[in-house]
Motif scaffolding. Structure first.
Motif, PDB file in Angstrom:
ATOM      1  N   THR A  97     -32.444   1.942  27.366  1.00 32.26           N
ATOM      2  CA  THR A  97     -32.971   2.164  28.549  1.00 32.26           C
ATOM      3  C   THR A  97     -32.728   1.405  29.740  1.00 32.26           C
ATOM      4  OG1 THR A  97     -34.766   3.393  27.380  1.00 32.26           O
ATOM      5  CG2 THR A  97     -35.218   2.991  29.781  1.00 32.26           C
ATOM      6  N   ARG A  98     -32.601  -0.050  29.304  1.00 38.59           N
ATOM      7  CA  ARG A  98     -32.258  -0.997  30.251  1.00 38.59           C
ATOM      8  C   ARG A  98     -31.004  -0.752  30.890  1.00 38.59           C
ATOM      9  NH1 ARG A  98     -34.142  -4.979  27.556  1.00 38.59           N
ATOM     10  NH2 ARG A  98     -32.239  -5.208  25.997  1.00 38.59           N
ATOM     11  N   GLU A  99     -29.940  -0.377  29.877  1.00 39.33           N
ATOM     12  CA  GLU A  99     -28.620  -0.187  30.255  1.00 39.33           C
ATOM     13  C   GLU A  99     -28.445   1.191  31.216  1.00 39.33           C
ATOM     14  OE1 GLU A  99     -26.550   0.103  26.489  1.00 39.33           O
ATOM     15  OE2 GLU A  99     -26.646  -2.141  26.341  1.00 39.33           O
ATOM     16  N   LEU A 100     -29.185   2.197  30.952  1.00 39.02           N
ATOM     17  CA  LEU A 100     -29.129   3.299  31.598  1.00 39.02           C
ATOM     18  C   LEU A 100     -29.799   2.947  33.109  1.00 39.02           C
ATOM     19  CD1 LEU A 100     -28.828   6.355  32.005  1.00 39.02           C
ATOM     20  CD2 LEU A 100     -31.078   6.820  31.288  1.00 39.02           C
ATOM     21  N   CYS A 101     -30.659   2.136  33.077  1.00 42.05           N
ATOM     22  CA  CYS A 101     -31.623   1.828  34.451  1.00 42.05           C
ATOM     23  C   CYS A 101     -30.284   0.943  35.064  1.00 42.05           C
ATOM     24  CB  CYS A 101     -32.589   1.095  34.232  1.00 42.05           C
ATOM     25  SG  CYS A 101     -33.455   0.506  35.891  1.00 42.05           S
ATOM     26  N   LEU A 102     -29.700   0.165  34.792  1.00 47.60           N
ATOM     27  CA  LEU A 102     -28.480  -0.540  35.272  1.00 47.60           C
ATOM     28  C   LEU A 102     -27.423   0.438  35.912  1.00 47.60           C
ATOM     29  CD1 LEU A 102     -27.332  -3.374  36.034  1.00 47.60           C
ATOM     30  CD2 LEU A 102     -26.174  -3.377  33.826  1.00 47.60           C
ATOM     31  N   ALA A 103     -27.012   1.263  34.977  1.00 46.72           N
ATOM     32  CA  ALA A 103     -26.130   2.242  35.773  1.00 46.72           C
ATOM     33  C   ALA A 103     -26.654   3.069  36.622  1.00 46.72           C
ATOM     34  CB  ALA A 103     -25.716   3.296  34.492  1.00 46.72           C
ATOM     35  N   TRP A 116     -36.232   3.638  40.551  1.00 49.45           N
ATOM     36  CA  TRP A 116     -37.294   2.700  40.023  1.00 49.45           C
ATOM     37  C   TRP A 116     -37.744   3.098  38.598  1.00 49.45           C
ATOM     38  CZ3 TRP A 116     -37.755   6.669  43.378  1.00 49.45           C
ATOM     39  CH2 TRP A 116     -38.652   7.767  43.264  1.00 49.45           C
ATOM     40  N   VAL A 117     -38.581   2.449  37.707  1.00 48.06           N
ATOM     41  CA  VAL A 117     -38.766   2.796  36.571  1.00 48.06           C
ATOM     42  C   VAL A 117     -40.288   2.863  36.508  1.00 48.06           C
ATOM     43  CG1 VAL A 117     -38.997   1.802  34.174  1.00 48.06           C
ATOM     44  CG2 VAL A 117     -36.954   1.517  35.547  1.00 48.06           C
ATOM     45  N   LYS A 118     -40.831   3.671  36.222  1.00 54.68           N
ATOM     46  CA  LYS A 118     -42.216   3.936  35.772  1.00 54.68           C
ATOM     47  C   LYS A 118     -42.773   4.315  34.481  1.00 54.68           C
ATOM     48  CE  LYS A 118     -46.422   5.709  38.048  1.00 54.68           C
ATOM     49  NZ  LYS A 118     -46.932   6.173  39.255  1.00 54.68           N
ATOM     50  N   ILE A 122     -37.032   6.242  34.268  1.00 55.08           N
ATOM     51  CA  ILE A 122     -36.332   6.166  35.365  1.00 55.08           C
ATOM     52  C   ILE A 122     -36.078   7.221  36.411  1.00 55.08           C
ATOM     53  CG2 ILE A 122     -33.779   5.181  36.259  1.00 55.08           C
ATOM     54  CD1 ILE A 122     -33.809   4.151  33.152  1.00 55.08           C
ATOM     55  N   PHE A 123     -36.324   6.993  37.699  1.00 54.65           N
ATOM     56  CA  PHE A 123     -36.276   7.907  38.786  1.00 54.65           C
ATOM     57  C   PHE A 123     -35.333   7.481  39.945  1.00 54.65           C
ATOM     58  CE2 PHE A 123     -40.198   7.975  36.756  1.00 54.65           C
ATOM     59  CZ  PHE A 123     -40.527   9.309  36.571  1.00 54.65           C
ATOM     60  N   ALA A 124     -35.019   8.502  40.617  1.00 57.67           N
ATOM     61  CA  ALA A 124     -34.144   8.148  41.713  1.00 57.67           C
ATOM     62  C   ALA A 124     -34.375   9.060  42.827  1.00 57.67           C
ATOM     63  CB  ALA A 124     -32.732   8.047  41.768  1.00 57.67           C
ATOM     64  N   ILE A 135     -33.928  10.492  35.650  1.00 53.31           N
ATOM     65  CA  ILE A 135     -32.626  10.200  35.016  1.00 53.31           C
ATOM     66  C   ILE A 135     -32.838   9.875  33.791  1.00 53.31           C
ATOM     67  CG2 ILE A 135     -30.695   8.607  35.021  1.00 53.31           C
ATOM     68  CD1 ILE A 135     -31.105   8.202  37.885  1.00 53.31           C
ATOM     69  N   LYS A 136     -32.297  10.884  32.551  1.00 54.91           N
ATOM     70  CA  LYS A 136     -32.790  10.866  31.188  1.00 54.91           C
ATOM     71  C   LYS A 136     -31.719  10.115  30.635  1.00 54.91           C
ATOM     72  CE  LYS A 136     -35.856  14.925  31.770  1.00 54.91           C
ATOM     73  NZ  LYS A 136     -35.853  16.251  31.375  1.00 54.91           N
TER      74      LYS A 136
END
Length: 151
Positions: A97-103, A116-118, A122-124, A135-136
């Motif tokens: 999830t951390r890697e997906l958030c970075l992308a 952001w992350v809640k 992950i959302f945009a 973003i899944k």
């Protein structure tokens, strides 16, 4: 799925926070009972090491994260610490999830202003009143990039 194990990561915090975690959490949420929070310094020999805060319950973590959002930027000198370094509070995410958030954060190059992350998700959003995109997986990020080139 809910909130992941009530964990938060306090990032890029001053080394002094090692002895002053209570000041930070009391600044964010004065009602929090500090006996219900455990701290673990992840890399004790580094200057700006992340500190993991484990809360007794997901509800307490949620309260801290909500108050943090209301406060805005947290600066070390407001928490009775020396210096004026920014302190970041983030969800502690699994590696994938951390890697997906970075992308997902790279989507700012494609006009997305908010990422952001809640609660571990992950959302945009492109602009203030635009619809929120969840973003899944990495394919979601690739599709957004591809649509931005086509559109």
């Amino acid at each position: 799925m809910g909130i992941k194990s009530s964990l938060d990561e306090i990032k890029r915090s001053p080394r002094e926070i090692e002895t002053k975690e209570e000041n930070l959490l009391k600044y964010i949420n004065p009602e929090l009972k500090l006996k219900d929070v455990k701290f673990k310094i992840l890399a004790p020999n580094k200057e700006n090491t992340p500190i993991l805060a484990t809360f007794r319950s997901a509800e307490e973590k949620g309260q801290v994260m909500q108050k943090r959002k209301q406060i805005g930027k947290i600066v070390s000198n407001k928490c009775h610490m020396t210096g004026s370094q920014l302190i970041y509070l983030n969800d502690d995410l699994p590696k994938e999830t951390r890697e997906l958030c970075l992308a997902a954060r790279s989507l700012t190059e494609y006009g997305y202003q908010f990422i952001w992350v809640k609660k571990g998700k992950i959302f945009a959003r492109k602009r203030e009143n635009d619809p929120v995109v969840r973003i899944k997986c990495m394919e979601d990020v690739k599709k957004i990039r591809q649509d931005a080139w086509v559109g």
